[in-house]
Design a protein around this motif. Sequence first.
Motif, PDB file in Angstrom:
ATOM      1  N   ASP A 197      28.450-146.501 -63.046  1.00  0.00           N
ATOM      2  CA  ASP A 197      27.150-147.348 -62.342  1.00  0.00           C
ATOM      3  C   ASP A 197      26.010-146.456 -62.849  1.00  0.00           C
ATOM      4  OD1 ASP A 197      25.158-148.034 -60.851  1.00  0.00           O
ATOM      5  OD2 ASP A 197      26.452-148.705 -59.476  1.00  0.00           O
ATOM      6  N   LYS A 198      25.196-146.815 -63.750  1.00  0.00           N
ATOM      7  CA  LYS A 198      24.024-146.116 -64.505  1.00  0.00           C
ATOM      8  C   LYS A 198      22.893-145.879 -63.103  1.00  0.00           C
ATOM      9  CE  LYS A 198      24.150-147.861 -68.817  1.00  0.00           C
ATOM     10  NZ  LYS A 198      23.657-148.562 -70.098  1.00  0.00           N
ATOM     11  N   ARG A 199      22.811-147.038 -62.392  1.00  0.00           N
ATOM     12  CA  ARG A 199      21.776-146.808 -61.069  1.00  0.00           C
ATOM     13  C   ARG A 199      22.239-145.697 -60.222  1.00  0.00           C
ATOM     14  NH1 ARG A 199      22.002-150.127 -56.482  1.00  0.00           N
ATOM     15  NH2 ARG A 199      19.746-150.039 -55.245  1.00  0.00           N
ATOM     16  N   PHE A 200      23.531-145.471 -59.886  1.00  0.00           N
ATOM     17  CA  PHE A 200      24.021-144.546 -59.071  1.00  0.00           C
ATOM     18  C   PHE A 200      23.654-143.203 -59.624  1.00  0.00           C
ATOM     19  CE2 PHE A 200      27.421-141.510 -58.026  1.00  0.00           C
ATOM     20  CZ  PHE A 200      27.378-141.434 -56.461  1.00  0.00           C
ATOM     21  N   ARG A 201      23.936-143.075 -60.814  1.00  0.00           N
ATOM     22  CA  ARG A 201      23.396-141.525 -61.714  1.00  0.00           C
ATOM     23  C   ARG A 201      22.076-141.509 -61.642  1.00  0.00           C
ATOM     24  NH1 ARG A 201      27.294-143.838 -65.857  1.00  0.00           N
ATOM     25  NH2 ARG A 201      25.750-144.271 -67.057  1.00  0.00           N
ATOM     26  N   LYS A 202      21.491-142.470 -61.892  1.00  0.00           N
ATOM     27  CA  LYS A 202      20.040-142.397 -61.707  1.00  0.00           C
ATOM     28  C   LYS A 202      19.337-141.748 -60.189  1.00  0.00           C
ATOM     29  CE  LYS A 202      15.546-144.649 -62.823  1.00  0.00           C
ATOM     30  NZ  LYS A 202      14.874-145.834 -63.190  1.00  0.00           N
ATOM     31  N   LEU A 203      20.007-142.586 -59.311  1.00  0.00           N
ATOM     32  CA  LEU A 203      19.768-142.042 -57.952  1.00  0.00           C
ATOM     33  C   LEU A 203      20.012-140.706 -57.708  1.00  0.00           C
ATOM     34  CD1 LEU A 203      20.533-145.603 -56.257  1.00  0.00           C
ATOM     35  CD2 LEU A 203      18.321-144.338 -56.354  1.00  0.00           C
ATOM     36  N   LEU A 204      21.244-140.264 -58.133  1.00  0.00           N
ATOM     37  CA  LEU A 204      21.557-138.950 -57.739  1.00  0.00           C
ATOM     38  C   LEU A 204      20.750-137.950 -58.475  1.00  0.00           C
ATOM     39  CD1 LEU A 204      25.566-138.842 -58.046  1.00  0.00           C
ATOM     40  CD2 LEU A 204      24.234-138.327 -56.179  1.00  0.00           C
ATOM     41  N   LYS A 205      20.135-138.127 -59.510  1.00  0.00           N
ATOM     42  CA  LYS A 205      19.250-137.350 -60.262  1.00  0.00           C
ATOM     43  C   LYS A 205      18.286-137.251 -59.191  1.00  0.00           C
ATOM     44  CE  LYS A 205      20.976-137.754 -64.899  1.00  0.00           C
ATOM     45  NZ  LYS A 205      20.523-138.310 -66.339  1.00  0.00           N
ATOM     46  N   PRO A 231      15.308-134.652 -52.150  1.00  0.00           N
ATOM     47  CA  PRO A 231      16.551-134.565 -51.334  1.00  0.00           C
ATOM     48  C   PRO A 231      15.898-135.184 -50.001  1.00  0.00           C
ATOM     49  CG  PRO A 231      15.481-132.324 -51.357  1.00  0.00           C
ATOM     50  CD  PRO A 231      15.024-133.114 -52.342  1.00  0.00           C
ATOM     51  N   HIS A 232      14.779-135.552 -49.652  1.00  0.00           N
ATOM     52  CA  HIS A 232      14.093-135.882 -48.460  1.00  0.00           C
ATOM     53  C   HIS A 232      13.686-137.474 -48.617  1.00  0.00           C
ATOM     54  CE1 HIS A 232      14.930-132.090 -46.867  1.00  0.00           C
ATOM     55  NE2 HIS A 232      14.038-131.347 -47.555  1.00  0.00           N
ATOM     56  N   ASP A 233      13.893-137.982 -49.859  1.00  0.00           N
ATOM     57  CA  ASP A 233      13.319-139.281 -49.948  1.00  0.00           C
ATOM     58  C   ASP A 233      14.221-140.201 -49.400  1.00  0.00           C
ATOM     59  OD1 ASP A 233      12.822-141.939 -51.611  1.00  0.00           O
ATOM     60  OD2 ASP A 233      11.838-140.865 -52.625  1.00  0.00           O
ATOM     61  N   ILE A 234      13.728-141.016 -48.357  1.00  0.00           N
ATOM     62  CA  ILE A 234      14.349-141.783 -47.455  1.00  0.00           C
ATOM     63  C   ILE A 234      15.132-143.130 -48.366  1.00  0.00           C
ATOM     64  CG2 ILE A 234      14.167-143.426 -45.555  1.00  0.00           C
ATOM     65  CD1 ILE A 234      12.289-141.460 -44.178  1.00  0.00           C
ATOM     66  N   THR A 235      14.143-143.656 -49.086  1.00  0.00           N
ATOM     67  CA  THR A 235      14.559-144.613 -49.918  1.00  0.00           C
ATOM     68  C   THR A 235      15.773-144.478 -50.912  1.00  0.00           C
ATOM     69  OG1 THR A 235      12.217-145.721 -49.847  1.00  0.00           O
ATOM     70  CG2 THR A 235      13.885-146.572 -51.452  1.00  0.00           C
ATOM     71  N   VAL A 236      15.802-143.217 -51.622  1.00  0.00           N
ATOM     72  CA  VAL A 236      16.861-142.903 -52.307  1.00  0.00           C
ATOM     73  C   VAL A 236      18.096-142.811 -51.765  1.00  0.00           C
ATOM     74  CG1 VAL A 236      17.627-141.001 -54.063  1.00  0.00           C
ATOM     75  CG2 VAL A 236      15.170-142.009 -54.031  1.00  0.00           C
ATOM     76  N   LEU A 274      21.556-144.920 -51.837  1.00  0.00           N
ATOM     77  CA  LEU A 274      22.743-143.995 -52.245  1.00  0.00           C
ATOM     78  C   LEU A 274      23.927-144.319 -51.350  1.00  0.00           C
ATOM     79  CD1 LEU A 274      21.650-140.670 -53.611  1.00  0.00           C
ATOM     80  CD2 LEU A 274      23.253-142.234 -54.706  1.00  0.00           C
ATOM     81  N   SER A 275      23.394-144.625 -49.863  1.00  0.00           N
ATOM     82  CA  SER A 275      24.450-144.764 -48.997  1.00  0.00           C
ATOM     83  C   SER A 275      24.988-146.285 -48.949  1.00  0.00           C
ATOM     84  CB  SER A 275      23.602-144.684 -47.530  1.00  0.00           C
ATOM     85  OG  SER A 275      22.779-145.788 -47.203  1.00  0.00           O
ATOM     86  N   LYS A 276      24.075-147.308 -49.377  1.00  0.00           N
ATOM     87  CA  LYS A 276      24.686-148.488 -49.736  1.00  0.00           C
ATOM     88  C   LYS A 276      25.575-148.677 -50.744  1.00  0.00           C
ATOM     89  CE  LYS A 276      22.666-151.136 -46.772  1.00  0.00           C
ATOM     90  NZ  LYS A 276      23.486-151.917 -45.747  1.00  0.00           N
ATOM     91  N   LEU A 277      25.457-148.087 -51.801  1.00  0.00           N
ATOM     92  CA  LEU A 277      26.480-147.882 -52.826  1.00  0.00           C
ATOM     93  C   LEU A 277      27.709-147.371 -52.355  1.00  0.00           C
ATOM     94  CD1 LEU A 277      24.153-146.713 -55.871  1.00  0.00           C
ATOM     95  CD2 LEU A 277      24.997-148.966 -55.559  1.00  0.00           C
ATOM     96  N   TYR A 278      27.451-146.272 -51.782  1.00  0.00           N
ATOM     97  CA  TYR A 278      28.780-145.551 -51.214  1.00  0.00           C
ATOM     98  C   TYR A 278      29.633-146.467 -50.212  1.00  0.00           C
ATOM     99  CZ  TYR A 278      27.700-140.889 -52.875  1.00  0.00           C
ATOM    100  OH  TYR A 278      27.420-139.803 -53.759  1.00  0.00           O
ATOM    101  N   LEU A 279      28.873-147.162 -49.294  1.00  0.00           N
ATOM    102  CA  LEU A 279      29.338-148.092 -48.409  1.00  0.00           C
ATOM    103  C   LEU A 279      30.117-149.416 -49.478  1.00  0.00           C
ATOM    104  CD1 LEU A 279      26.972-148.285 -45.453  1.00  0.00           C
ATOM    105  CD2 LEU A 279      29.200-147.524 -45.463  1.00  0.00           C
ATOM    106  N   LYS A 280      29.557-149.797 -50.253  1.00  0.00           N
ATOM    107  CA  LYS A 280      30.364-150.756 -51.175  1.00  0.00           C
ATOM    108  C   LYS A 280      31.589-150.314 -51.632  1.00  0.00           C
ATOM    109  CE  LYS A 280      26.206-153.384 -52.831  1.00  0.00           C
ATOM    110  NZ  LYS A 280      25.090-153.283 -54.155  1.00  0.00           N
ATOM    111  N   LYS A 281      31.779-148.944 -51.811  1.00  0.00           N
ATOM    112  CA  LYS A 281      33.174-148.460 -52.463  1.00  0.00           C
ATOM    113  C   LYS A 281      34.029-147.917 -51.054  1.00  0.00           C
ATOM    114  CE  LYS A 281      32.375-149.216 -56.562  1.00  0.00           C
ATOM    115  NZ  LYS A 281      32.875-150.218 -57.555  1.00  0.00           N
ATOM    116  N   ASN A 282      33.565-148.474 -49.804  1.00  0.00           N
ATOM    117  CA  ASN A 282      34.192-147.593 -48.537  1.00  0.00           C
ATOM    118  C   ASN A 282      34.262-146.315 -48.580  1.00  0.00           C
ATOM    119  OD1 ASN A 282      34.993-150.448 -48.286  1.00  0.00           O
ATOM    120  ND2 ASN A 282      36.984-150.211 -47.973  1.00  0.00           N
TER     121      ASN A 282
END
Length: 611
Positions: A493-501, A507-512, A516-524
Amino acid sequence: MNKKRLLFYLILLTTFAIYSASLSNWFIWDDFHLVVNEESIKSFQNLPVIFKTHLFRGVGGSNFYRPIQTLSFMFDYSIWKLNPFGYHLTNVIFHLLNILLVYFFVGRIFKNRDIAFLVSLIFAIHPINTEAVTHISGRADPISSFFFLSAFLFYSKFRSEHKGKLFLFSVLCFTFSLLTKEAALIFPLVLILYDALILRQTSVTARSLKLYAAYFLIIFVYVFYRLFFLGLPLAIPGQMALKSFLLTTPKILVSYLWLLFFPIHLHMERLEPAIHSIFNPQAIISLIAIICIIWVSKIAYRRSKPLFFCISFSFITLFPMLNVLAMNAPMAEHWLYLPSIGIYSIVSFGLVKVLDLKKPIAKQSPVTKMATLLFIGFLSFFLIRTVFRNVEWGRPFEFYQNLLKYSPNSAGGHMNIASLYISANKLGLARQEFQKAAELNPNHPLVYHGIGFLDYLEDDKDSAVENWKTALRLMPFYQPTRKTMSRLLYAEDKRFRKLLKVAKKKPHDITVNYELSKLYLKKNLYIEALDRLERILEIEPENLNALFDRAGVYFHLNLYIKAAEEYKRLLPLAPDSPLVYNNLAICYTELNKHKEADIMRQKALELQSKK
């Protein structure tokens, strides 16, 4: 050096020799959960964590609170990393120390060195102990027994010398024993029996009550901390009907006795079926045997208080594992590690009466000579059986095949053989074993983890992901699946890698963090998602999306109390949301609060009808 001391050193040397075969064994069974894949043991910075969580923190649900056991793994890892030699060495050292303690323990009870010597000899080489000593993860029994026996000996010495520091050491050792294994809860009962039977106290004095109170206070603090701070019950609520329990328990007791005298078919996963009818032949034989044991106990109480103490000791120390509340298994060989001392003491008491230990065999009477040779034969069999059992533990495929020979319905046995087939690149056979495990236990998360891994090896990534998601739904804390899914998410997931960077830079960006939490939830990946949601709520405590998702994560983690608290917190923030009321109703249902659930459900329907 006197002869007796020389013989005792020979016992220790022989014990080390027969267990030396285990030093080259690899990790097996729960070792992968508690050592290899357990992140918390890899740094002393995690010391607070091990006192705040259960034993299988990297796997999922468990009611075992054993921080001292995990601490021992932490010390081993700091020296040996993942070299199993050091872990096995620790187990063997504790067993050797326990042989010494058993000698002093029995000596305190019988005031007879010959009996103490024989008990320590049988305890040293008996093959039933291999499950506790040779299995790295089985060390809870040797470590807890070490502190248990130490606590008793300090208490016994305090009773004769009246030095306060000895009593303090006893209480401290009892605490360590309790923090190693829950079964140590019964320790005060052993002390009460010792005072009544061995010290011949005919009444309980005020001073004795004060002494006992110190141990019961430790138990109270321990139970309170477990229940109200950790949320860990002392045992899993029992599923066996009272009638079945009363009929099955005698059979298990008799089975344990049989194993101590004839340790032939040794194996993990003893799946003893429950007995439901009193006319079952096993039930009849077991009940007759128990009546005989009670009769012998009654005679022992009249004629020999030390002998009755040993019978009581065996029963009391085994009692917590008799499924009064359901355990993780109906019976296990390693549960006999401490209780067996009482049985060996009874046998040794009889042997001393029959054998003439001071005469060479050639000068003994024919009956005594035959008894001596028979005893030597039993000891030789125990020693040889222990050696072969240690070798068997070092051959995983043979080990699991032996297990399935006697417990063919062991899902764990099939899964472990499947893992060995994967290592040997026999993927077809591995899938067959996982399918057998799935048939036996369709809700076992590790089945789906294994099948997912097979799918991934066979380039069926979609099926692999679905199986891994199922595994995480059933066991959200399981670290290997979490790591696998996180790596897959990062790789694909390129978007996931980008968001991690971006998250590293901000680290305090709420949107980012929320994305990321949404992507994690999709994978349980609930634990990883929870971490991101916690970061958001540290910055913005009333963020509706983060609060709602965190409540959902708690629900998926079966933390219904926390989920309910979270949804209640959302009520004033989202008073017109039927979803919040409905989800709160589901939490109350899971918590058996049906009246509250009905109220919340009705409120959800009212809000839904207005829309």
